[in-house]
Design a protein around this motif. Structure first.
Motif, PDB file in Angstrom:
ATOM      1  N   THR A  67      60.159  67.993  75.029  1.00  0.00           N
ATOM      2  CA  THR A  67      59.792  66.629  74.669  1.00  0.00           C
ATOM      3  C   THR A  67      59.096  66.646  73.302  1.00  0.00           C
ATOM      4  OG1 THR A  67      57.609  66.768  75.701  1.00  0.00           O
ATOM      5  CG2 THR A  67      59.457  66.031  77.084  1.00  0.00           C
ATOM      6  N   PHE A  68      58.968  65.466  72.733  1.00  0.00           N
ATOM      7  CA  PHE A  68      58.287  65.361  71.442  1.00  0.00           C
ATOM      8  C   PHE A  68      56.860  65.886  71.556  1.00  0.00           C
ATOM      9  CE2 PHE A  68      55.596  63.282  68.356  1.00  0.00           C
ATOM     10  CZ  PHE A  68      56.324  63.417  67.184  1.00  0.00           C
ATOM     11  N   GLN A  69      56.183  65.537  72.642  1.00  0.00           N
ATOM     12  CA  GLN A  69      54.790  65.962  72.795  1.00  0.00           C
ATOM     13  C   GLN A  69      54.666  67.478  72.865  1.00  0.00           C
ATOM     14  OE1 GLN A  69      52.439  63.806  75.574  1.00  0.00           O
ATOM     15  NE2 GLN A  69      50.683  65.143  75.378  1.00  0.00           N
ATOM     16  N   GLN A  70      55.590  68.140  73.545  1.00  0.00           N
ATOM     17  CA  GLN A  70      55.532  69.600  73.635  1.00  0.00           C
ATOM     18  C   GLN A  70      55.649  70.245  72.248  1.00  0.00           C
ATOM     19  OE1 GLN A  70      58.743  69.874  76.542  1.00  0.00           O
ATOM     20  NE2 GLN A  70      57.331  70.773  78.040  1.00  0.00           N
ATOM     21  N   ILE A  71      56.559  69.716  71.435  1.00  0.00           N
ATOM     22  CA  ILE A  71      56.713  70.242  70.084  1.00  0.00           C
ATOM     23  C   ILE A  71      55.500  69.885  69.234  1.00  0.00           C
ATOM     24  CG2 ILE A  71      58.162  70.289  68.024  1.00  0.00           C
ATOM     25  CD1 ILE A  71      59.381  71.502  70.581  1.00  0.00           C
ATOM     26  N   TYR A  72      54.987  68.678  69.416  1.00  0.00           N
ATOM     27  CA  TYR A  72      53.795  68.234  68.679  1.00  0.00           C
ATOM     28  C   TYR A  72      52.611  69.162  68.932  1.00  0.00           C
ATOM     29  CZ  TYR A  72      49.410  65.635  68.178  1.00  0.00           C
ATOM     30  OH  TYR A  72      48.122  65.265  67.888  1.00  0.00           O
ATOM     31  N   GLU A  73      52.413  69.548  70.189  1.00  0.00           N
ATOM     32  CA  GLU A  73      51.295  70.426  70.533  1.00  0.00           C
ATOM     33  C   GLU A  73      51.450  71.816  69.909  1.00  0.00           C
ATOM     34  OE1 GLU A  73      51.186  70.192  74.752  1.00  0.00           O
ATOM     35  OE2 GLU A  73      50.168  68.243  74.784  1.00  0.00           O
ATOM     36  N   LEU A  74      52.691  72.306  69.821  1.00  0.00           N
ATOM     37  CA  LEU A  74      52.939  73.575  69.143  1.00  0.00           C
ATOM     38  C   LEU A  74      52.689  73.426  67.633  1.00  0.00           C
ATOM     39  CD1 LEU A  74      56.234  74.654  70.946  1.00  0.00           C
ATOM     40  CD2 LEU A  74      53.963  75.648  71.275  1.00  0.00           C
ATOM     41  N   PHE A  75      53.121  72.309  67.092  1.00  0.00           N
ATOM     42  CA  PHE A  75      52.926  72.020  65.669  1.00  0.00           C
ATOM     43  C   PHE A  75      51.437  71.982  65.314  1.00  0.00           C
ATOM     44  CE2 PHE A  75      51.643  68.251  63.189  1.00  0.00           C
ATOM     45  CZ  PHE A  75      51.983  68.671  61.904  1.00  0.00           C
ATOM     46  N   LEU A  76      50.616  71.410  66.201  1.00  0.00           N
ATOM     47  CA  LEU A  76      49.188  71.279  65.934  1.00  0.00           C
ATOM     48  C   LEU A  76      48.513  72.622  65.697  1.00  0.00           C
ATOM     49  CD1 LEU A  76      47.533  68.575  68.227  1.00  0.00           C
ATOM     50  CD2 LEU A  76      47.846  68.558  65.748  1.00  0.00           C
ATOM     51  N   VAL A  77      48.940  73.639  66.410  1.00  0.00           N
ATOM     52  CA  VAL A  77      48.333  74.968  66.273  1.00  0.00           C
ATOM     53  C   VAL A  77      48.468  75.458  64.837  1.00  0.00           C
ATOM     54  CG1 VAL A  77      48.422  77.364  67.029  1.00  0.00           C
ATOM     55  CG2 VAL A  77      48.779  75.522  68.687  1.00  0.00           C
ATOM     56  N   GLU A  78      49.659  75.308  64.277  1.00  0.00           N
ATOM     57  CA  GLU A  78      49.900  75.723  62.894  1.00  0.00           C
ATOM     58  C   GLU A  78      49.231  74.769  61.908  1.00  0.00           C
ATOM     59  OE1 GLU A  78      53.792  75.406  60.273  1.00  0.00           O
ATOM     60  OE2 GLU A  78      53.902  77.177  61.581  1.00  0.00           O
ATOM     61  N   HIS A  79      49.304  73.480  62.214  1.00  0.00           N
ATOM     62  CA  HIS A  79      48.755  72.447  61.330  1.00  0.00           C
ATOM     63  C   HIS A  79      47.258  72.642  61.117  1.00  0.00           C
ATOM     64  CE1 HIS A  79      48.906  68.624  59.285  1.00  0.00           C
ATOM     65  NE2 HIS A  79      47.998  68.093  60.085  1.00  0.00           N
ATOM     66  N   LYS A  80      46.559  73.032  62.154  1.00  0.00           N
ATOM     67  CA  LYS A  80      45.108  73.201  62.088  1.00  0.00           C
ATOM     68  C   LYS A  80      44.720  74.260  61.069  1.00  0.00           C
ATOM     69  CE  LYS A  80      41.064  73.999  65.019  1.00  0.00           C
ATOM     70  NZ  LYS A  80      40.590  74.275  66.402  1.00  0.00           N
ATOM     71  N   ASN A  81      45.558  75.264  60.919  1.00  0.00           N
ATOM     72  CA  ASN A  81      45.244  76.379  60.024  1.00  0.00           C
ATOM     73  C   ASN A  81      45.696  76.152  58.584  1.00  0.00           C
ATOM     74  OD1 ASN A  81      44.128  77.943  62.134  1.00  0.00           O
ATOM     75  ND2 ASN A  81      46.181  78.576  62.772  1.00  0.00           N
ATOM     76  N   THR A  82      46.327  75.007  58.317  1.00  0.00           N
ATOM     77  CA  THR A  82      46.867  74.778  56.978  1.00  0.00           C
ATOM     78  C   THR A  82      46.298  73.537  56.293  1.00  0.00           C
ATOM     79  OG1 THR A  82      48.749  73.572  57.932  1.00  0.00           O
ATOM     80  CG2 THR A  82      49.046  75.927  57.521  1.00  0.00           C
ATOM     81  N   VAL A  83      45.468  72.767  56.997  1.00  0.00           N
ATOM     82  CA  VAL A  83      44.898  71.553  56.399  1.00  0.00           C
ATOM     83  C   VAL A  83      43.388  71.535  56.598  1.00  0.00           C
ATOM     84  CG1 VAL A  83      46.994  70.194  56.726  1.00  0.00           C
ATOM     85  CG2 VAL A  83      45.245  70.204  58.518  1.00  0.00           C
TER      86      VAL A  83
END
Length: 379
Positions: A67-83
């Motif tokens: 689902t979109f949310q499952q991918i979003y939660e995976l994306f957040l892990v990487e996003h946190k370390n780059t912004v």
């Protein structure tokens, strides 16, 4: 596994038996057999190709369930370390309030360009511009592509609706007379903290988060300058923290006028007395200009209440906190200040931001030309 066997006429052939794993429904072993290969090399290549095709098929079948949310939660892990922390926190807030409620359970591979365009249109109705929620959603799709979960990003093919012009777009700031009246009201209100805060915003063009992050060491009373190097943002837990400025261009040194310096001196003395009364020594270089309770850091949104109090009590024209920055920019242009100087003073990274305000000012001047010309000529 490759095995040799013979046809009835004695001709040698090879067969392959591939173990593909367990059936997710029955739990039984999945084995595929292919025969009729003339050489062992031919059989070996076929075996490799068969395994690859099966893995791709299985992988795609598995991914199609995300689902979109499952991918979003995976994306957040990487996003946190780059912004920056503030950007990460804002991303989470937007997603929680405006993105996930609409598409959280929709399969990531089921989105069409039409789905995304409708979504962006809805956001545009709510936000007046859908740029930010569209950007977050687009990043999630990009992440899914990077993870080989989908092959295309439908959000990248969507057009942002034209930003709606609001009726009072040009009037969301104070002119000279309105600004003077505002400060007369603030002085009458009798809160020195409010006076110092709004004076900084209106006479330097700094952002509210930048003002709330100021230490007294950032004010150079001798050189009549303020050094803007940081800002207050909310972290992922909605707690205010000191962070870097919005952009690299936002790090700047801005000149201060004598009246602003005088107000800051009065506030510094009053603050020192207030903090001393609760046992806090404010005479250190890290002391913030604006704090509450036991010297705590303000949330940026808290200052909005100060503005609302003043506007409501004195029935003033409503502007946002950002309106003071707009006011400063507009008045600089009315003075004839060069565009580059204004851009540097406000810390605008993109000259378009400065030019948009410049356009408002010059349009007003254009409308006044005829009347001013007639007055000048005198007949």
């Amino acid at each position: 596994m490759i095995q040799e066997y013979r046809l009835k006429d004695g001709t040698k052939r090879y067969l392959i038996k591939c173990y593909m794993g367990l059936d997710s429904l029955t739990g039984k072993r999945i084995t595929t057999t292919r025969r009729g290969f003339r050489t062992q090399k031919e059989a070996s290549l076929a075996e490799a190709r068969l395994k690859l095709e099966y893995e791709e098929k299985t992988f795609n079948a598995k991914n199609s369930k995300y689902t979109f949310q499952q991918i979003y939660e995976l994306f957040l892990v990487e996003h946190k370390n780059t912004v920056k922390p503030g950007t990460y926190a804002t991303t989470r807030r937007y997603a929680k309030l405006h993105i996930l409620p609409k598409i959280a359970n929709k399969r990531i591979d089921s989105f069409t360009v039409l789905d995304c365009q409708k979504l962006v249109n809805q956001w545009a109705e709510y936000f007046n511009s859908a740029k930010y929620p569209k950007g977050i959603t687009q990043q999630v799709f990009d992440y899914a592509i990077k993870m080989n979960i989908i092959t295309d990003n439908p959000m990248r093919k969507v057009k942002l609706p034209k930003r709606k012009e609001t009726i009072n777009e040009v009037n969301k700031f104070y002119n000279t007379d309105e600004l003077k009246h505002f400060f007369d009201c603030v002085k009458d209100y009798g809160n020195m903290k409010y006076l110092a805060f709004f004076r900084l915003l209106a006479f330097t063009g700094m952002r509210k988060g930048e003002a709330l992050a100021l230490n007294w060491s950032d004010i150079d009373f001798n050189k009549k300058q303020v050094h803007i190097t940081k800002g207050v943002v909310l972290d992922e837990n909605e707690i205010p923290i000191i962070s870097t400025t919005k952009t690299k261009k936002s790090v700047r040194t801005v000149s201060l006028d004598d009246e602003s310096l005088a107000i800051l001196r009065k506030w510094k003395l009053e603050q020192a007395k207030e903090l001393m009364s609760i046992g806090i020594n404010s005479l250190n270089k890290h002391q913030l200009l604006f704090t509450y309770d036991a010297n705590k850091l303000y949330r940026p949104s808290y200052s909005n209440c100060w503005l609302e109090q003043i506007i409501k009590k004195y029935n003033l024209k409503k502007i946002t906190m950002h309106g003071f920055r707009h006011s400063h920019c507009s008045l600089l242009f009315e003075m004839g200040t060069p565009i580059q100087v204004v851009q540097d003073r406000l810390g605008h990274t993109n000259i378009k931001t400065t030019m948009d305000i410049y356009t408002h000012v010059t349009e007003k001047q254009r409308d006044d030309i005829a009347e001013n010309f007639a007055k000048h000529i005198g007949f």
